[in-house]
Design a protein around this motif. Sequence first.
Motif, PDB file in Angstrom:
ATOM      1  N   VAL A  28       0.845  -1.194   0.000  1.00 40.59           N
ATOM      2  CA  VAL A  28       0.000   0.000   0.000  1.00 40.59           C
ATOM      3  C   VAL A  28       0.879   1.243   0.000  1.00 40.59           C
ATOM      4  CG1 VAL A  28      -1.794   1.269   1.221  1.00 40.59           C
ATOM      5  CG2 VAL A  28      -1.780  -1.235   1.257  1.00 40.59           C
ATOM      6  N   GLY A  29       0.667   2.145  -0.943  1.00 41.49           N
ATOM      7  CA  GLY A  29       1.379   3.410  -0.950  1.00 41.49           C
ATOM      8  C   GLY A  29       0.853   4.315   0.150  1.00 41.49           C
ATOM      9  N   ILE A  30       1.741   4.991   0.841  1.00 40.85           N
ATOM     10  CA  ILE A  30       1.308   5.792   1.981  1.00 40.85           C
ATOM     11  C   ILE A  30       1.783   7.245   1.858  1.00 40.85           C
ATOM     12  CG2 ILE A  30       0.992   3.967   3.675  1.00 40.85           C
ATOM     13  CD1 ILE A  30       4.258   5.875   3.342  1.00 40.85           C
ATOM     14  N   GLN A  31       1.914   7.748   0.638  1.00 41.40           N
ATOM     15  CA  GLN A  31       2.326   9.133   0.472  1.00 41.40           C
ATOM     16  C   GLN A  31       1.358  10.085   1.175  1.00 41.40           C
ATOM     17  OE1 GLN A  31       1.954   6.918  -1.923  1.00 41.40           O
ATOM     18  NE2 GLN A  31       3.667   6.924  -3.365  1.00 41.40           N
ATOM     19  N   LEU A  32       0.097   9.680   1.294  1.00 38.29           N
ATOM     20  CA  LEU A  32      -0.924  10.539   1.888  1.00 38.29           C
ATOM     21  C   LEU A  32      -0.596  10.891   3.325  1.00 38.29           C
ATOM     22  CD1 LEU A  32      -3.688  11.823   1.286  1.00 38.29           C
ATOM     23  CD2 LEU A  32      -4.750   9.765   2.218  1.00 38.29           C
ATOM     24  N   GLU A  33       0.049   9.986   4.045  1.00 43.30           N
ATOM     25  CA  GLU A  33       0.359  10.248   5.449  1.00 43.30           C
ATOM     26  C   GLU A  33       1.281  11.451   5.609  1.00 43.30           C
ATOM     27  OE1 GLU A  33       3.187   7.893   7.587  1.00 43.30           O
ATOM     28  OE2 GLU A  33       1.788   7.647   9.232  1.00 43.30           O
ATOM     29  N   ILE A  36      -0.867  14.756   4.668  1.00 43.38           N
ATOM     30  CA  ILE A  36      -2.010  15.183   5.466  1.00 43.38           C
ATOM     31  C   ILE A  36      -1.692  15.290   6.953  1.00 43.38           C
ATOM     32  CG2 ILE A  36      -4.305  14.475   6.270  1.00 43.38           C
ATOM     33  CD1 ILE A  36      -4.946  13.534   3.537  1.00 43.38           C
ATOM     34  N   LEU A  37      -1.026  14.291   7.515  1.00 46.82           N
ATOM     35  CA  LEU A  37      -0.882  14.235   8.961  1.00 46.82           C
ATOM     36  C   LEU A  37      -0.071  15.371   9.576  1.00 46.82           C
ATOM     37  CD1 LEU A  37      -0.626  10.486   9.980  1.00 46.82           C
ATOM     38  CD2 LEU A  37      -2.528  12.074  10.200  1.00 46.82           C
ATOM     39  N   PRO A  38       1.077  15.784   9.009  1.00 45.71           N
ATOM     40  CA  PRO A  38       1.832  16.856   9.681  1.00 45.71           C
ATOM     41  C   PRO A  38       1.020  18.126   9.941  1.00 45.71           C
ATOM     42  CG  PRO A  38       3.215  15.783   8.070  1.00 45.71           C
ATOM     43  CD  PRO A  38       1.839  15.223   7.873  1.00 45.71           C
ATOM     44  N   PRO A  39       0.319  18.701   8.935  1.00 46.66           N
ATOM     45  CA  PRO A  39      -0.456  19.910   9.247  1.00 46.66           C
ATOM     46  C   PRO A  39      -1.621  19.648  10.193  1.00 46.66           C
ATOM     47  CG  PRO A  39      -0.856  19.187   6.985  1.00 46.66           C
ATOM     48  CD  PRO A  39       0.277  18.394   7.496  1.00 46.66           C
TER      49      PRO A  39
END
Length: 359
Positions: A28-33, A36-39
Amino acid sequence: MLPETNFTTTSNRTTTIPNSGDGGCPPVGIQLEGVILPPVLTVDVILGLLGNTVALWIFCFKLKTWNPNHLFLFNLVIADFMALFSLPLRIDSLLRGHWVFGDGLCRINLFLMFTNRSASIALMTVVAIYRYFKVVHPHHRFNRMTKRQAAFVSVLVWLLVISPRVPMLAYNHIKGSGNNTQCFFFTSYKEASRAIIILVAMHRMLTVLEFIFPLAMLLFCSIRISSFLRARQMGKADKLRKAMRVCAAIVAVFMVCFLPTTVTTIGVWVIRSYRPWDCATFYTFTQLTIVSFGLNFLNSALDPIVYVFSSSMFRKALLGALSCAMRCGQNTGENTPSSSGTQSTTQEELKSMRASGDT
Protein backbone atom coordinates in the motif's frame (compact mmCIF):
# COMPACT_ATOMS: atom_id res chain seq x y z
CA MET A 1 1.86 4.88 12.65
CA LEU A 2 -1.02 3.00 11.11
CA PRO A 3 -2.72 -0.11 12.42
CA GLU A 4 -0.92 -3.14 11.03
CA THR A 5 0.56 -1.21 8.10
CA ASN A 6 4.31 -1.48 8.06
CA PHE A 7 6.05 1.13 5.93
CA THR A 8 8.95 3.50 5.75
CA THR A 9 8.94 7.00 4.31
CA THR A 10 11.94 8.99 3.24
CA SER A 11 12.07 12.62 2.21
CA ASN A 12 12.61 11.76 -1.46
CA ARG A 13 10.70 8.56 -1.91
CA THR A 14 8.16 6.24 -0.34
CA THR A 15 9.17 2.71 0.50
CA THR A 16 6.52 0.19 1.43
CA ILE A 17 6.92 -3.11 3.18
CA PRO A 18 4.35 -5.72 2.18
CA ASN A 19 1.54 -6.19 4.69
CA SER A 20 1.18 -9.50 6.41
CA GLY A 21 -1.43 -11.73 4.91
CA ASP A 22 -1.82 -9.38 1.98
CA GLY A 23 -3.52 -12.07 -0.10
CA GLY A 24 -1.61 -11.08 -3.25
CA CYS A 25 -2.32 -7.34 -2.99
CA PRO A 26 0.68 -5.12 -3.81
CA PRO A 27 2.10 -3.00 -0.98
CA VAL A 28 0.00 0.00 0.00
CA GLY A 29 1.38 3.41 -0.95
CA ILE A 30 1.31 5.79 1.98
CA GLN A 31 2.33 9.13 0.47
CA LEU A 32 -0.92 10.54 1.89
CA GLU A 33 0.36 10.25 5.45
CA GLY A 34 3.30 12.58 4.91
CA VAL A 35 1.03 15.11 3.18
CA ILE A 36 -2.01 15.18 5.47
CA LEU A 37 -0.88 14.23 8.96
CA PRO A 38 1.83 16.86 9.68
CA PRO A 39 -0.46 19.91 9.25
CA VAL A 40 -3.41 18.18 10.92
CA LEU A 41 -1.37 17.05 13.93
CA THR A 42 0.27 20.48 14.12
CA VAL A 43 -3.15 22.12 14.37
CA ASP A 44 -4.11 19.55 17.03
CA VAL A 45 -1.01 20.42 19.07
CA ILE A 46 -1.36 24.21 18.75
CA LEU A 47 -5.06 24.30 19.65
CA GLY A 48 -4.63 21.65 22.32
CA LEU A 49 -1.73 23.42 24.01
CA LEU A 50 -3.59 26.73 23.94
CA GLY A 51 -6.85 25.38 25.35
CA ASN A 52 -5.38 23.00 27.90
CA THR A 53 -2.78 25.49 29.16
CA VAL A 54 -5.59 27.95 29.87
CA ALA A 55 -7.61 25.14 31.48
CA LEU A 56 -4.66 24.08 33.65
CA TRP A 57 -4.13 27.69 34.72
CA ILE A 58 -7.79 28.04 35.69
CA PHE A 59 -7.83 24.75 37.60
CA CYS A 60 -4.63 25.57 39.49
CA PHE A 61 -5.04 29.29 40.18
CA LYS A 62 -8.64 30.42 39.60
CA LEU A 63 -10.92 27.76 41.08
CA LYS A 64 -11.40 28.54 44.76
CA THR A 65 -13.21 25.30 45.58
CA TRP A 66 -12.98 21.86 44.01
CA ASN A 67 -15.62 19.18 43.69
CA PRO A 68 -15.46 15.64 42.23
CA ASN A 69 -16.43 16.94 38.78
CA HIS A 70 -13.47 19.34 38.77
CA LEU A 71 -11.14 16.52 39.76
CA PHE A 72 -12.35 14.34 36.87
CA LEU A 73 -11.91 17.24 34.43
CA PHE A 74 -8.43 17.96 35.79
CA ASN A 75 -7.45 14.36 35.09
CA LEU A 76 -8.77 14.82 31.56
CA VAL A 77 -6.37 17.76 31.18
CA ILE A 78 -3.51 15.48 32.26
CA ALA A 79 -4.58 12.91 29.67
CA ASP A 80 -4.58 15.58 26.97
CA PHE A 81 -1.04 16.67 27.82
CA MET A 82 0.11 13.07 27.37
CA ALA A 83 -0.81 13.35 23.69
CA LEU A 84 0.39 16.93 23.33
CA PHE A 85 3.86 15.96 24.58
CA SER A 86 4.10 12.92 22.30
CA LEU A 87 2.70 14.31 19.04
CA PRO A 88 5.62 16.69 18.27
CA LEU A 89 7.92 13.67 18.04
CA ARG A 90 5.49 12.01 15.64
CA ILE A 91 5.26 15.19 13.55
CA ASP A 92 9.05 15.41 13.40
CA SER A 93 9.21 11.79 12.28
CA LEU A 94 6.71 12.44 9.49
CA LEU A 95 8.55 15.52 8.28
CA ARG A 96 11.98 13.87 8.37
CA GLY A 97 10.71 10.65 6.88
CA HIS A 98 12.28 8.52 9.63
CA TRP A 99 12.47 8.16 13.43
CA VAL A 100 15.59 9.65 15.05
CA PHE A 101 14.77 9.48 18.77
CA GLY A 102 15.76 5.90 19.54
CA ASP A 103 14.03 2.87 20.97
CA GLY A 104 13.28 4.25 24.44
CA LEU A 105 11.41 7.33 23.24
CA CYS A 106 9.65 5.20 20.63
CA ARG A 107 8.17 3.00 23.35
CA ILE A 108 7.19 5.99 25.48
CA ASN A 109 5.73 7.80 22.46
CA LEU A 110 3.48 4.90 21.49
CA PHE A 111 2.51 4.30 25.12
CA LEU A 112 1.47 7.94 25.63
CA MET A 113 -0.56 8.11 22.41
CA PHE A 114 -2.50 4.91 23.06
CA THR A 115 -3.00 5.77 26.75
CA ASN A 116 -4.30 9.22 25.85
CA ARG A 117 -7.07 7.75 23.76
CA SER A 118 -8.13 5.27 26.44
CA ALA A 119 -7.88 7.78 29.29
CA SER A 120 -9.82 10.47 27.41
CA ILE A 121 -12.65 8.07 26.64
CA ALA A 122 -12.77 6.73 30.20
CA LEU A 123 -12.69 10.14 31.91
CA MET A 124 -15.30 11.69 29.61
CA THR A 125 -17.54 8.73 30.39
CA VAL A 126 -17.04 9.28 34.14
CA VAL A 127 -17.96 12.96 33.75
CA ALA A 128 -21.15 12.03 31.88
CA ILE A 129 -22.11 9.42 34.49
CA TYR A 130 -21.49 11.93 37.29
CA ARG A 131 -23.80 14.43 35.59
CA TYR A 132 -26.39 11.68 35.04
CA PHE A 133 -26.61 10.91 38.76
CA LYS A 134 -26.73 14.61 39.62
CA VAL A 135 -29.74 15.18 37.39
CA VAL A 136 -31.69 11.91 37.36
CA HIS A 137 -30.86 10.55 40.84
CA PRO A 138 -30.14 13.64 42.94
CA HIS A 139 -30.56 11.76 46.26
CA HIS A 140 -28.31 8.85 45.36
CA ARG A 141 -25.28 8.40 47.60
CA PHE A 142 -23.11 8.70 44.49
CA ASN A 143 -23.84 12.44 44.64
CA ARG A 144 -22.37 12.62 48.15
CA MET A 145 -18.98 11.60 46.81
CA THR A 146 -16.14 13.36 48.59
CA LYS A 147 -13.00 14.69 46.92
CA ARG A 148 -11.10 11.81 48.49
CA GLN A 149 -13.46 9.29 46.92
CA ALA A 150 -13.28 11.11 43.58
CA ALA A 151 -9.48 10.89 43.75
CA PHE A 152 -9.82 7.14 44.36
CA VAL A 153 -12.09 6.82 41.31
CA SER A 154 -9.57 8.77 39.22
CA VAL A 155 -6.71 6.52 40.33
CA LEU A 156 -8.81 3.45 39.55
CA VAL A 157 -9.55 4.78 36.06
CA TRP A 158 -5.85 5.39 35.41
CA LEU A 159 -4.95 1.89 36.60
CA LEU A 160 -7.57 0.34 34.30
CA VAL A 161 -6.31 2.44 31.39
CA ILE A 162 -2.58 2.03 31.90
CA SER A 163 -2.42 -1.65 32.88
CA PRO A 164 -3.17 -3.08 29.40
CA ARG A 165 -0.70 -0.62 27.82
CA VAL A 166 2.29 -1.31 30.10
CA PRO A 167 3.44 -4.39 28.11
CA MET A 168 3.92 -2.04 25.16
CA LEU A 169 6.92 -0.58 27.02
CA ALA A 170 8.61 -3.96 27.25
CA TYR A 171 9.23 -4.53 23.53
CA ASN A 172 11.28 -2.89 20.81
CA HIS A 173 9.10 -1.25 18.15
CA ILE A 174 11.88 0.17 15.97
CA LYS A 175 11.82 -1.09 12.37
CA GLY A 176 14.43 -0.62 9.69
CA SER A 177 17.84 1.01 10.02
CA GLY A 178 19.61 4.25 9.16
CA ASN A 179 17.41 6.75 7.34
CA ASN A 180 14.66 4.12 7.07
CA THR A 181 14.21 3.72 10.83
CA GLN A 182 10.55 3.87 11.87
CA CYS A 183 8.68 3.65 15.17
CA PHE A 184 5.71 1.25 14.83
CA PHE A 185 3.60 -0.71 17.25
CA PHE A 186 2.19 -3.07 14.62
CA THR A 187 4.47 -5.23 12.56
CA SER A 188 4.24 -8.02 10.02
CA TYR A 189 3.19 -11.37 11.41
CA LYS A 190 5.99 -12.90 9.35
CA GLU A 191 8.57 -11.19 11.55
CA ALA A 192 6.61 -10.75 14.81
CA SER A 193 7.14 -12.75 17.96
CA ARG A 194 4.29 -14.46 19.73
CA ALA A 195 4.30 -11.75 22.40
CA ILE A 196 3.83 -8.99 19.81
CA ILE A 197 0.99 -10.93 18.18
CA ILE A 198 -0.72 -11.17 21.58
CA LEU A 199 -0.26 -7.42 22.11
CA VAL A 200 -1.81 -6.71 18.72
CA ALA A 201 -4.79 -8.94 19.52
CA MET A 202 -5.19 -7.20 22.89
CA HIS A 203 -5.10 -3.83 21.18
CA ARG A 204 -7.81 -4.93 18.76
CA MET A 205 -10.12 -5.90 21.59
CA LEU A 206 -9.40 -2.72 23.56
CA THR A 207 -10.00 -0.50 20.54
CA VAL A 208 -13.45 -1.99 20.06
CA LEU A 209 -14.50 -2.38 23.70
CA GLU A 210 -13.23 0.99 24.92
CA PHE A 211 -15.32 2.68 22.25
CA ILE A 212 -18.54 0.64 22.14
CA PHE A 213 -19.26 0.38 25.87
CA PRO A 214 -18.52 4.04 26.72
CA LEU A 215 -20.54 5.18 23.70
CA ALA A 216 -23.49 3.08 24.88
CA MET A 217 -23.20 4.60 28.36
CA LEU A 218 -22.95 8.13 26.98
CA LEU A 219 -26.04 7.69 24.83
CA PHE A 220 -27.91 6.14 27.76
CA CYS A 221 -27.01 9.05 30.05
CA SER A 222 -27.99 11.62 27.41
CA ILE A 223 -31.34 10.01 26.66
CA ARG A 224 -32.21 9.51 30.33
CA ILE A 225 -31.30 13.09 31.25
CA SER A 226 -33.33 14.45 28.34
CA SER A 227 -36.43 12.36 29.09
CA PHE A 228 -36.19 13.05 32.83
CA LEU A 229 -36.01 16.80 32.40
CA ARG A 230 -38.72 16.92 29.76
CA ALA A 231 -41.05 15.08 32.11
CA ARG A 232 -40.27 17.21 35.19
CA GLN A 233 -39.15 20.57 33.84
CA MET A 234 -41.84 21.28 31.27
CA GLY A 235 -41.76 24.87 30.13
CA LYS A 236 -38.22 25.40 31.43
CA ALA A 237 -36.25 25.03 28.25
CA ASP A 238 -33.17 26.81 29.64
CA LYS A 239 -32.63 24.21 32.35
CA LEU A 240 -33.03 21.43 29.83
CA ARG A 241 -30.51 22.97 27.48
CA LYS A 242 -27.97 23.58 30.24
CA ALA A 243 -28.23 20.04 31.56
CA MET A 244 -27.98 18.53 28.08
CA ARG A 245 -24.97 20.59 27.00
CA VAL A 246 -22.54 18.46 28.98
CA CYS A 247 -23.58 15.13 27.51
CA ALA A 248 -24.06 16.65 24.06
CA ALA A 249 -20.56 18.14 24.10
CA ILE A 250 -19.03 14.84 25.25
CA VAL A 251 -20.93 12.80 22.67
CA ALA A 252 -19.94 15.26 19.92
CA VAL A 253 -16.24 15.10 20.82
CA PHE A 254 -16.52 11.33 21.17
CA MET A 255 -18.07 10.84 17.74
CA VAL A 256 -15.86 13.30 15.86
CA CYS A 257 -12.56 12.12 17.33
CA PHE A 258 -12.91 8.41 18.07
CA LEU A 259 -15.59 7.01 15.78
CA PRO A 260 -13.65 7.44 12.48
CA THR A 261 -10.52 5.76 13.83
CA THR A 262 -12.49 2.87 15.29
CA VAL A 263 -14.53 2.27 12.13
CA THR A 264 -11.60 2.44 9.72
CA THR A 265 -9.34 0.31 11.92
CA ILE A 266 -11.98 -2.38 12.29
CA GLY A 267 -12.57 -2.18 8.54
CA VAL A 268 -8.89 -2.87 7.81
CA TRP A 269 -8.86 -5.81 10.20
CA VAL A 270 -12.06 -7.33 8.82
CA ILE A 271 -10.97 -7.01 5.20
CA ARG A 272 -7.56 -8.49 5.88
CA SER A 273 -9.08 -11.37 7.83
CA TYR A 274 -12.07 -12.26 5.65
CA ARG A 275 -11.55 -10.60 2.24
CA PRO A 276 -7.76 -10.55 1.67
CA TRP A 277 -8.30 -10.47 -2.11
CA ASP A 278 -10.35 -7.23 -2.03
CA CYS A 279 -7.41 -4.89 -2.62
CA ALA A 280 -9.42 -1.82 -3.63
CA THR A 281 -11.45 -1.80 -0.41
CA PHE A 282 -8.33 -2.53 1.61
CA TYR A 283 -6.53 0.46 0.07
CA THR A 284 -9.55 2.71 0.71
CA PHE A 285 -9.78 1.81 4.38
CA THR A 286 -6.03 2.14 4.81
CA GLN A 287 -6.04 5.69 3.42
CA LEU A 288 -9.09 6.57 5.53
CA THR A 289 -7.27 5.24 8.58
CA ILE A 290 -4.42 7.64 7.82
CA VAL A 291 -6.81 10.60 7.71
CA SER A 292 -8.78 9.53 10.80
CA PHE A 293 -5.55 9.24 12.77
CA GLY A 294 -5.35 13.04 12.78
CA LEU A 295 -8.92 13.31 14.08
CA ASN A 296 -8.13 10.87 16.86
CA PHE A 297 -5.99 13.48 18.63
CA LEU A 298 -8.30 16.39 17.90
CA ASN A 299 -9.93 15.54 21.24
CA SER A 300 -7.05 17.31 23.00
CA ALA A 301 -8.10 20.52 21.25
CA LEU A 302 -11.84 19.98 21.76
CA ASP A 303 -11.79 18.88 25.41
CA PRO A 304 -11.70 22.50 26.70
CA ILE A 305 -15.23 22.78 25.29
CA VAL A 306 -16.20 19.94 27.63
CA TYR A 307 -14.66 21.82 30.56
CA VAL A 308 -16.71 24.91 29.76
CA PHE A 309 -20.00 23.02 29.53
CA SER A 310 -19.29 20.69 32.47
CA SER A 311 -18.49 23.23 35.17
CA SER A 312 -20.21 26.55 35.82
CA MET A 313 -17.32 27.54 38.11
CA PHE A 314 -14.81 26.86 35.34
CA ARG A 315 -16.97 28.85 32.92
CA LYS A 316 -17.20 31.81 35.30
CA ALA A 317 -13.46 31.75 35.96
CA LEU A 318 -12.76 31.68 32.22
CA LEU A 319 -15.16 34.54 31.50
CA GLY A 320 -13.67 36.51 34.38
CA ALA A 321 -10.15 36.02 33.04
CA LEU A 322 -11.23 37.00 29.52
CA SER A 323 -13.06 40.12 30.68
CA CYS A 324 -10.04 41.10 32.79
CA ALA A 325 -7.75 40.69 29.80
CA MET A 326 -10.10 42.77 27.63
CA ARG A 327 -10.30 45.51 30.26
CA CYS A 328 -6.51 45.58 30.57
CA GLY A 329 -6.23 45.88 26.78
CA GLN A 330 -8.77 48.69 26.69
CA ASN A 331 -7.10 50.53 29.52
CA THR A 332 -3.75 50.29 27.74
CA GLY A 333 -5.30 51.63 24.55
CA GLU A 334 -7.06 54.43 26.41
CA ASN A 335 -3.97 55.46 28.32
CA THR A 336 -2.03 56.24 25.16
CA PRO A 337 -4.35 58.88 23.70
CA SER A 338 -5.15 60.31 27.12
CA SER A 339 -1.48 60.79 27.87
CA SER A 340 -0.95 62.51 24.53
CA GLY A 341 -4.03 64.59 25.22
CA THR A 342 -2.60 65.54 28.61
CA GLN A 343 0.67 66.54 27.00
CA SER A 344 -1.10 68.74 24.43
CA THR A 345 -3.23 70.30 27.17
CA THR A 346 -0.13 71.05 29.21
CA GLN A 347 1.52 72.66 26.20
CA GLU A 348 -1.56 74.83 25.60
CA GLU A 349 -1.54 75.90 29.23
CA LEU A 350 2.15 76.81 28.97
CA LYS A 351 1.43 78.87 25.87
CA SER A 352 -1.42 80.72 27.59
CA MET A 353 0.78 81.33 30.62
CA ARG A 354 3.50 82.75 28.40
CA ALA A 355 0.94 84.92 26.59
CA SER A 356 -0.43 86.27 29.84
CA GLY A 357 3.07 86.89 31.12
CA ASP A 358 4.00 88.79 27.98
CA THR A 359 0.97 90.96 28.42
